[in-house]
Every structure is written in structure tokens, then in C-alpha cells.
Design a protein around this motif. Sequence first.
Motif, PDB file in Angstrom:
ATOM      1  N   GLY A   1       0.813  -1.216   0.000  1.00 62.89           N
ATOM      2  CA  GLY A   1       0.000   0.000   0.000  1.00 62.89           C
ATOM      3  C   GLY A   1       0.847   1.266   0.000  1.00 62.89           C
ATOM      4  O   GLY A   1       1.742   1.453  -0.835  1.00 62.89           O
ATOM      5  N   ALA A   2       0.578   2.135   0.967  1.00 61.75           N
ATOM      6  CA  ALA A   2       1.235   3.455   1.032  1.00 61.75           C
ATOM      7  C   ALA A   2       2.741   3.366   1.212  1.00 61.75           C
ATOM      8  O   ALA A   2       3.455   4.355   0.985  1.00 61.75           O
ATOM      9  N   GLU A   3       3.265   2.199   1.607  1.00 63.16           N
ATOM     10  CA  GLU A   3       4.727   2.057   1.737  1.00 63.16           C
ATOM     11  C   GLU A   3       5.439   2.234   0.385  1.00 63.16           C
ATOM     12  O   GLU A   3       6.644   2.442   0.337  1.00 63.16           O
ATOM     13  N   LEU A   4       4.688   2.135  -0.704  1.00 64.06           N
ATOM     14  CA  LEU A   4       5.311   2.289  -2.032  1.00 64.06           C
ATOM     15  C   LEU A   4       5.498   3.762  -2.415  1.00 64.06           C
ATOM     16  O   LEU A   4       6.181   4.061  -3.397  1.00 64.06           O
ATOM     17  N   ARG A   5       4.911   4.655  -1.640  1.00 64.38           N
ATOM     18  CA  ARG A   5       4.981   6.088  -1.952  1.00 64.38           C
ATOM     19  C   ARG A   5       6.438   6.541  -2.077  1.00 64.38           C
ATOM     20  O   ARG A   5       7.264   6.267  -1.202  1.00 64.38           O
ATOM     21  N   GLY A   6       6.739   7.208  -3.184  1.00 66.51           N
ATOM     22  CA  GLY A   6       8.072   7.764  -3.389  1.00 66.51           C
ATOM     23  C   GLY A   6       9.051   6.815  -4.067  1.00 66.51           C
ATOM     24  O   GLY A   6      10.155   7.242  -4.419  1.00 66.51           O
ATOM     25  N   ALA A   7       8.680   5.559  -4.266  1.00 66.66           N
ATOM     26  CA  ALA A   7       9.584   4.622  -4.960  1.00 66.66           C
ATOM     27  C   ALA A   7       9.835   5.133  -6.379  1.00 66.66           C
ATOM     28  O   ALA A   7       8.953   5.721  -7.012  1.00 66.66           O
ATOM     29  N   THR A   8      11.041   4.911  -6.880  1.00 63.96           N
ATOM     30  CA  THR A   8      11.366   5.365  -8.233  1.00 63.96           C
ATOM     31  C   THR A   8      11.555   4.207  -9.212  1.00 63.96           C
ATOM     32  O   THR A   8      11.676   4.429 -10.411  1.00 63.96           O
ATOM     33  N   ALA A   9      11.596   2.983  -8.686  1.00 65.39           N
ATOM     34  CA  ALA A   9      11.668   1.798  -9.545  1.00 65.39           C
ATOM     35  C   ALA A   9      10.931   0.668  -8.844  1.00 65.39           C
ATOM     36  O   ALA A   9      11.189   0.373  -7.677  1.00 65.39           O
ATOM     37  N   LEU A  10       9.998   0.064  -9.566  1.00 69.03           N
ATOM     38  CA  LEU A  10       9.142  -0.972  -8.986  1.00 69.03           C
ATOM     39  C   LEU A  10       9.305  -2.274  -9.760  1.00 69.03           C
ATOM     40  O   LEU A  10       9.345  -2.254 -10.991  1.00 69.03           O
ATOM     41  N   ALA A  11       9.384  -3.382  -9.039  1.00 68.44           N
ATOM     42  CA  ALA A  11       9.365  -4.704  -9.670  1.00 68.44           C
ATOM     43  C   ALA A  11       8.008  -5.321  -9.375  1.00 68.44           C
ATOM     44  O   ALA A  11       7.714  -5.668  -8.222  1.00 68.44           O
ATOM     45  N   ALA A  12       7.164  -5.420 -10.391  1.00 70.52           N
ATOM     46  CA  ALA A  12       5.816  -5.953 -10.179  1.00 70.52           C
ATOM     47  C   ALA A  12       5.905  -7.462  -9.944  1.00 70.52           C
ATOM     48  O   ALA A  12       6.614  -8.163 -10.675  1.00 70.52           O
ATOM     49  N   PRO A  13       5.212  -7.982  -8.944  1.00 68.95           N
ATOM     50  CA  PRO A  13       5.266  -9.418  -8.644  1.00 68.95           C
ATOM     51  C   PRO A  13       4.723 -10.276  -9.788  1.00 68.95           C
ATOM     52  O   PRO A  13       3.933  -9.807 -10.618  1.00 68.95           O
ATOM     53  N   GLY A  14       5.109 -11.540  -9.797  1.00 71.82           N
ATOM     54  CA  GLY A  14       4.580 -12.487 -10.768  1.00 71.82           C
ATOM     55  C   GLY A  14       3.125 -12.839 -10.440  1.00 71.82           C
ATOM     56  O   GLY A  14       2.635 -12.584  -9.343  1.00 71.82           O
ATOM     57  N   CYS A  15       2.457 -13.449 -11.427  1.00 76.14           N
ATOM     58  CA  CYS A  15       1.022 -13.715 -11.271  1.00 76.14           C
ATOM     59  C   CYS A  15       0.761 -14.791 -10.216  1.00 76.14           C
ATOM     60  O   CYS A  15      -0.027 -14.581  -9.275  1.00 76.14           O
ATOM     61  N   PHE A  16       1.409 -15.963 -10.333  1.00 76.35           N
ATOM     62  CA  PHE A  16       1.252 -16.997  -9.304  1.00 76.35           C
ATOM     63  C   PHE A  16       1.747 -16.474  -7.960  1.00 76.35           C
ATOM     64  O   PHE A  16       1.161 -16.740  -6.906  1.00 76.35           O
ATOM     65  N   ALA A  17       2.858 -15.726  -8.001  1.00 74.18           N
ATOM     66  CA  ALA A  17       3.441 -15.221  -6.758  1.00 74.18           C
ATOM     67  C   ALA A  17       2.490 -14.254  -6.060  1.00 74.18           C
ATOM     68  O   ALA A  17       2.440 -14.203  -4.828  1.00 74.18           O
TER      69      ALA A  17
END
Length: 342
Positions: free
Chosen positions: A135-151
Motif C-alpha cells: 500500500g502506502a509504503e510504495l509512496r516515493g519509490a522510483t523503480a518498482l518490480a511488479a510481482p509475478g502472477c502466481f506469486a
Amino acid sequence: MKVAVVGAAGYVGGELLRLVLQHPDITEVVATSRSQAGRPIADVHPALAQLTEARFAGLSAGEAARGQDVVFLSLEHGESSKVAGEVFDAGPGLVVDLAADFRVRDLRLYERYYGVHAAPDLVTRFTYALADILGAELRGATALAAPGCFATAAQLALFPLKGAGVTGIPALFGVTGSSGAGVHPKPTTHHPARANNLFAYSVLQHRHDAEVLHAWRGWTETPMATARLMTHSGPFVRGIHLTLHATVPADVAGDVGARYAAAYAGRPFVHVTAGPPELTHAVGTNTALIHAAGDAATGEVQVMVVLDNLIKGAGGQAVQAMNLALGLDESAGLRLAAPFPC
Ligand SMILES: NC(=O)c1ccc[n+]([C@@H]2O[C@H](COP(=O)([O-])OP(=O)(O)OC[C@H]3O[C@@H](n4cnc5c(N)ncnc54)[C@H](OP(=O)(O)O)[C@@H]3O)[C@@H](O)[C@H]2O)c1
């Protein structure tokens, strides 16, 4: 906002385009493809004809990233590692990678499942973007690795059992549709092989184990804790149905429904259901449906999760994480109702 989707001719890229072209805060979209450069996007993704008359650009990832607020990389595994450096050099506000390249910070764990990392120095720049939990912990991140579908399905099932006293190895039995394998035809995605069939694959070694283990070990604060995905290919195109089986103390099992309801209270894209959820109720949406049942006599818990692999398991979660990172409304562009029947 200006956005680029690199690798937009694939299934995840197409889903991303559908979402970003309708996002209220996005005004310009560039879509790249090597093989489809110059062709109208709607020739490759006919369902997008109502949304755009633009063509695929044949830009490199670095060229596409220049001047963008957000760059999504929806490339085959390993490709993001090759282009991430030039993408960062181009200076976009936010990079969102949808492949597995930057999901696992523990490089030894990564190498066990994927081999030697091609860009290990860049791994720590990425934040693992499990949007419904962070949730809000992602605020300000500049690069995100989106999780896999099964994961994603596995972690949504496991997370509320953090601190629940799980004994043994949680088992995560999942079935995916054929779109999980991408746009290029393979023997296991060919219609006659798939249509009326069901089979296990990647037995005891599914790559998404790496990110599930990474999370589960962190949540349990047990470096050698384990959990096991059992992945299957099912006779449908979209979606994942996953069932978690675990053993917990009897009192925890007896109250497990309330535990899941509390864990996801207020989260817009995880709905705890009164009974086992059905796949087609989640397909077409960014919502994961989840149901937890417990047997107070044996301490057994069963948790069912259904989600759309291309939306909640890929493009939708990536847009949700973008919204969170940039401080936008978390639900912007994602209020999708499922078509039913489908
Ligand atoms: N399918 C799912 O359910 C799912 C769910 C979660 C995550 N993912 C991950 O998301 C990524 C994409 O998956 P997918 O299913 O969409 O795969 P896909 O259908 O095979 O599409 C990948 C696309 O990347 C393009 N591409 C590769 N290198 C490129 C480059 N350097 N520049 C521009 N385009 C490039 C390819 O198109 P061209 O040949 O035209 O370049 C291809 O269309 C994968 O890493 C996958 O593991 C997939």
C-alpha cells in the motif's frame, strides 16, 4: 502524465495499454515493439481500436524512456536486465518492470531459479511492488518490480498467516490459464493440447517460488522457512485459481475467516468472500477474491484465491503500484467490473 510501455505487443503490454489509455491522469502514451514497429496498435490488439489510432514505435527502451513520467517494461524474462541501465540513464520519473529480473533481492535465491543475474548492481534500486500488502509504503519509490502472477496469488493467500504459528510447509496448489505463457505459441499453449486438458509443470521448481520464499521468510522471520507452489496449466485463457493448505494451532484455524477479513480491511482490490470464489468473478478485474476456511479440530486451513493473471497478476497491479508510488488515487484507472459470463 506521459507514459511509455516497452514491449507493448505482448499480452501484458496489451493489458497495460488498455489500462493506461483509460487512466485519468495519463495524457500521452508511447508503445514500443521490435517486431510490430510502424503497425497500428489496433492491428495487434484489436480490442484497443476504440482507444487509440496510434502505431507502435520502434524505439529502443532508452529512447522510449526519455522525457517520460513513467516507463513500464513488459518484456520477456532477461530483457529488462539488458535495458534497465539505459532506461535509468534516460531519467524517467518512475520505472516499473513486469518481468522477474528485479523481483528478488537475495541474489543466491535468484540464481537458484533463474541463473546468474545479468544486472546485479541494479537489483537494489527496485522495490518489490506487492501493492495490496505494501500500500502506502510504495509512496516515493522510483523503480518498482511488479510481482509475478502466481506469486501474487500465493502471497495474498500466505500473508495473513504471518505470525499465525504455521507448522510444516504451506502447500500452494495453483492452476493458470494459457495467457500466462505469453503471446508466442508454444506446444503447451496450442489449443488442441490445452483446451480440454490439465497438467502440472515446473514441479518442485517453479520460478515464482523464489519471490514467494523471499516474502515468506521475511514475514516469518525464519531464514530457512519454506512454502511450495504446485503449478498447473488449465483449460482456460485467463486467470489463476490457487488453494493454500496449511496447518496452524487449532484456535487460529477456528478464527481464520476473521483473520483474513482483518488483514485486508480497507484494501480496495482484495475482497474476502463468504464462500469459495469463482475464477470468472475475478477475470477482467484488478481484484483478487479470497476465502479462508479453518478446521478447529485439526488446525487445517484452506484458502482459495482467484485473480486475473494479466491484470491483478501483471498490468493492473503495476498501475496500482504506480498510483501508490506517485501519490495518486490508488484506484485510478482500475475500477473494472468483470464481464460475466465470460
Ligand atoms: N502473461 C502473464 O500472465 C504475466 C503475468 C505477470 C508477469 N508476466 C511477465 O511480463 C513479461 C511480459 O509477459 P507477456 O506474457 O506479455 O510476454 P509476451 O506476450 O511474450 O510479450 C513480451 C513482448 O516483449 C516484446 N519485446 C521483447 N524485447 C523487446 C525490446 N527490447 N523492445 C521492445 N519490445 C520487446 C516482444 O515483442 P517484439 O518481439 O515485438 O519486440 C513481446 O511482444 C514477462 O517477463 C512475463 O514473465 C507475465
